[in-house]
Design a protein around this motif. Structure first.
Motif, PDB file in Angstrom:
ATOM      1  N   ILE A   1       9.689   0.765  -2.841  1.00 12.26           N
ATOM      2  CA  ILE A   1       8.565   0.216  -3.968  1.00 12.26           C
ATOM      3  C   ILE A   1       7.289   0.724  -3.689  1.00 12.26           C
ATOM      4  N   ARG A   2       6.782   0.703  -4.844  1.00 11.40           N
ATOM      5  CA  ARG A   2       5.354   1.170  -4.942  1.00 11.40           C
ATOM      6  C   ARG A   2       4.612   0.436  -6.096  1.00 11.40           C
ATOM      7  N   PRO A   3       3.377   0.286  -6.061  1.00 14.08           N
ATOM      8  CA  PRO A   3       2.573  -0.254  -7.124  1.00 14.08           C
ATOM      9  C   PRO A   3       2.676   0.485  -8.423  1.00 14.08           C
ATOM     10  N   SER A   4       2.670  -0.207  -9.523  1.00 18.11           N
ATOM     11  CA  SER A   4       2.805   0.676 -10.816  1.00 18.11           C
ATOM     12  C   SER A   4       1.468   1.213 -10.972  1.00 18.11           C
ATOM     13  N   GLY A   5       1.107   1.695 -12.259  1.00 15.09           N
ATOM     14  CA  GLY A   5      -0.041   2.162 -12.556  1.00 15.09           C
ATOM     15  C   GLY A   5      -0.871   1.297 -13.488  1.00 15.09           C
ATOM     16  N   ALA A   6      -0.491  -0.026 -13.561  1.00 15.16           N
ATOM     17  CA  ALA A   6      -1.233  -1.124 -14.098  1.00 15.16           C
ATOM     18  C   ALA A   6      -2.680  -1.289 -13.660  1.00 15.16           C
ATOM     19  N   LYS A   7      -3.515  -1.182 -14.651  1.00 11.92           N
ATOM     20  CA  LYS A   7      -4.946  -1.263 -14.405  1.00 11.92           C
ATOM     21  C   LYS A   7      -5.518  -2.677 -13.552  1.00 11.92           C
ATOM     22  N   ALA A   8      -4.574  -3.639 -13.974  1.00 14.95           N
ATOM     23  CA  ALA A   8      -4.771  -5.073 -13.248  1.00 14.95           C
ATOM     24  C   ALA A   8      -4.640  -4.740 -11.724  1.00 14.95           C
TER      25      ALA A   8
ATOM     26  N   HIS B   1       0.822  -1.190  -0.105  1.00 14.39           N
ATOM     27  CA  HIS B   1       0.214  -0.112   0.173  1.00 14.39           C
ATOM     28  C   HIS B   1       0.742   1.243   0.215  1.00 14.39           C
ATOM     29  N   GLY B   2       0.609   2.225  -1.096  1.00 13.34           N
ATOM     30  CA  GLY B   2       1.497   3.176  -1.017  1.00 13.34           C
ATOM     31  C   GLY B   2       2.954   2.674  -1.289  1.00 13.34           C
ATOM     32  N   GLU B   3       3.998   3.740  -0.717  1.00 13.33           N
ATOM     33  CA  GLU B   3       5.470   3.334  -0.987  1.00 13.33           C
ATOM     34  C   GLU B   3       5.795   2.649   0.327  1.00 13.33           C
ATOM     35  N   GLN B   4       6.661   1.593   0.029  1.00 17.82           N
ATOM     36  CA  GLN B   4       7.522   0.979   1.237  1.00 17.82           C
ATOM     37  C   GLN B   4       8.827   0.772   0.896  1.00 17.82           C
ATOM     38  N   THR B   5       9.615   0.157   1.886  1.00 14.55           N
ATOM     39  CA  THR B   5      10.744  -0.380   1.768  1.00 14.55           C
ATOM     40  C   THR B   5      10.700  -1.945   1.602  1.00 14.55           C
ATOM     41  N   VAL B   6      11.600  -2.550   0.826  1.00 15.70           N
ATOM     42  CA  VAL B   6      11.602  -4.092   0.677  1.00 15.70           C
ATOM     43  C   VAL B   6      11.425  -4.621   2.134  1.00 15.70           C
TER      44      VAL B   6
ATOM     45  N   GLN C   1      16.459   5.241  -2.434  1.00 15.77           N
ATOM     46  CA  GLN C   1      16.809   6.105  -1.554  1.00 15.77           C
ATOM     47  C   GLN C   1      17.821   6.222  -0.299  1.00 15.77           C
ATOM     48  N   GLY C   2      18.875   6.551  -0.635  1.00 16.67           N
ATOM     49  CA  GLY C   2      19.895   6.430   0.065  1.00 16.67           C
ATOM     50  C   GLY C   2      20.428   4.815  -0.253  1.00 16.67           C
TER      51      GLY C   2
END
Length: 307
Positions: free
Chosen positions: A57-64, A14-19, A51-52
Motif C-alpha cells: 500500500i502507498r498514499p495516492s496522489g490526492a492533494k489532500a 510513508h512510502g510503500e508498506q505492507t498491510v 506482490q506475491g
C-alpha cells in the motif's frame, strides 16, 4: 469525513508498506488495519498492489494527502489524528474566515455543543482563537487546516462524480453538496437534475444543450424555483442566463427571503439582488448585463410570461 483511525493510518503511511507493516506501526490488529486500508482505497486516498502473497500500500496522489503531510511534518508535536476525528474537520472546513459558533453550527450542520467540543482542543493548543466579537479564527500558520478540510471534501466530491461519469466539471461545492456539469446522463438518486433543462418544469422551454447539470445532495429531494434560479447563475452569469432567471422570477411565485438565503449559500447574492431590483423598478435600475425593459417585455411576451 475521516475517522481517527483513518487519519492515523494516513499519517503513519510513508512510502510503500505492507498491510502487516502498517498494522505494526499503528499497533493494531491485521484485520482492523486491512479494513482501514479497504476504506481508504475506496476513498481514493491509498493505492494497493499485490506482490506475491502480500499487499503493498502507498498514499495516492490526492492533494489532500500532501496538505496533511505538510501539516503533520510542520507540527509533529501535535497529535493530529486525535484532533481531527469526529466533526472537527467539518467545522474546520468553514474556518476559512472568522465565524461564530452559531455560524459554524449552521454551516457544518452540527449542534452548537458539537462545535464547542471540536473547537476546545484546538483553542487549547493555540490553533484557533476567539476574536473580540466572539468569532473563531485560525491562528497564523494553521490556515492550511481549513485548506486541508476543503481539499478533502473536494476529493470526496470528485470520487462521487467519477463513479457516475468520466468527464465532468464541478462548478460549485460546499461541504456536503456540489453542482456538476457533464455530458453524461446520471440517474443515481442523489444527483438532482438542474440547469436550463429544468426551466421546462415552469413552462419556460429553453434551448437544449449537450451539457447536463446536476446538484449532488443527500438531503435535498426536490429542486425549488429559488434554487433553480441560483443554480442557473452559478452555471452561467451571462446576459442570456440572467434574462432567463428574470423570466422565472416573473412567472413563478417566489419567496424573496428563501431566494436570498439560497443566493447566500451559492455565492450569487449580488446577482440576485440586481435581478430583484430590476424587476421592482421595471428596469429603471439595471446593470449592463440586464436587458432594456422593452427588450425584456418582448422576451416575456414570447414566453407568455405576464409582467
Amino acid at each position: 469525513m475521516l475517522t481517527e483511525g483513518e487519519v492515523r493510518a494516513l499519517t503513519a503511511l510513508h512510502g510503500e508498506q505492507t498491510v502487516s507493516e502498517l498494522a505494526t506501526n499503528l499497533d493494531r490488529s491485521l484485520s482492523y488495519t486491512s479494513e482501514l486500508v479497504e476504506r481508504l482505497e475506496t476513498a481514493g486516498l491509498v493505492e494497493t498492489r499485490r506482490q506475491g502473497k502480500t499487499k503493498q500500500i502507498r498514499p495516492s496522489g490526492a492533494k489532500a494527502l500532501e496538505l496533511l503531510t505538510d501539516l503533520t511534518q510542520q507540527y509533529s508535536h501535535i497529535d493530529w489524528p486525535e484532533l481531527l476525528s469526529g466533526a472537527t474537520l467539518r467545522v474546520c472546513y468553514y474556518l476559512d474566515t472568522p465565524r461564530t459558533v452559531t455560524d459554524l453550527s449552521r454551516h457544518a450542520d452540527v449542534h452548537r455543543s458539537t462545535v464547542h467540543r471540536a473547537l476546545a482542543p484546538l483553542q487549547h493548543r493555540g490553533i484557533v482563537y476567539q476574536t473580540d466579537d466572539g468569532a473563531y479564527t485560525l491562528n497564523d500558520g494553521f490556515e492550511q487546516l481549513s485548506t486541508f478540510a476543503r481539499e478533502l471534501a473536494h476529493h470526496v466530491h470528485r470520487q462521487t462524480a467519477e463513479e457516475q461519469t468520466d468527464t465532468y466539471t464541478i462548478l460549485w461545492e460546499s461541504l456536503d453538496e456540489f453542482i456538476v456539469q457533464t455530458t453524461t446522463e446520471i440517474i443515481e438518486e442523489h444527483f438532482i437534475p438542474t440547469g436550463p433543462d429544468q426551466f421546462q418544469r415552469y413552462d419556460l422551454p429553453l434551448l437544449a444543450r449537450d451539457r447536463r447539470y446536476y446538484l449532488y445532495s443527500e438531503t435535498t429531494s426536490e429542486l425549488s424555483p429559488e434554487m433553480l434560479c441560483c443554480h442557473m447563475l452559478v452555471i452561467d452569469s451571462g446576459a442570456r442566463a440572467q434574462s432567463y432567471c428574470l423570466l422565472l422570477l416573473s412567472h413563478v411565485d417566489i419567496d424573496r427571503d428563501v431566494l436570498r438565503a439560497h443566493a447566500t449559500k451559492y455565492d450569487v447574492e449580488d446577482a440576485v439582488d440586481e435581478l430583484c431590483t430590476y424587476l421592482d423598478t421595471s428596469g429603471d435600475q439595471r446593470t449592463s448585463r440586464l436587458p432594456e425593459w422593452e427588450d425584456f417585455q418582448e422576451l416575456a411576451e414570447e414566453y407568455e410570461v405576464t409582467l
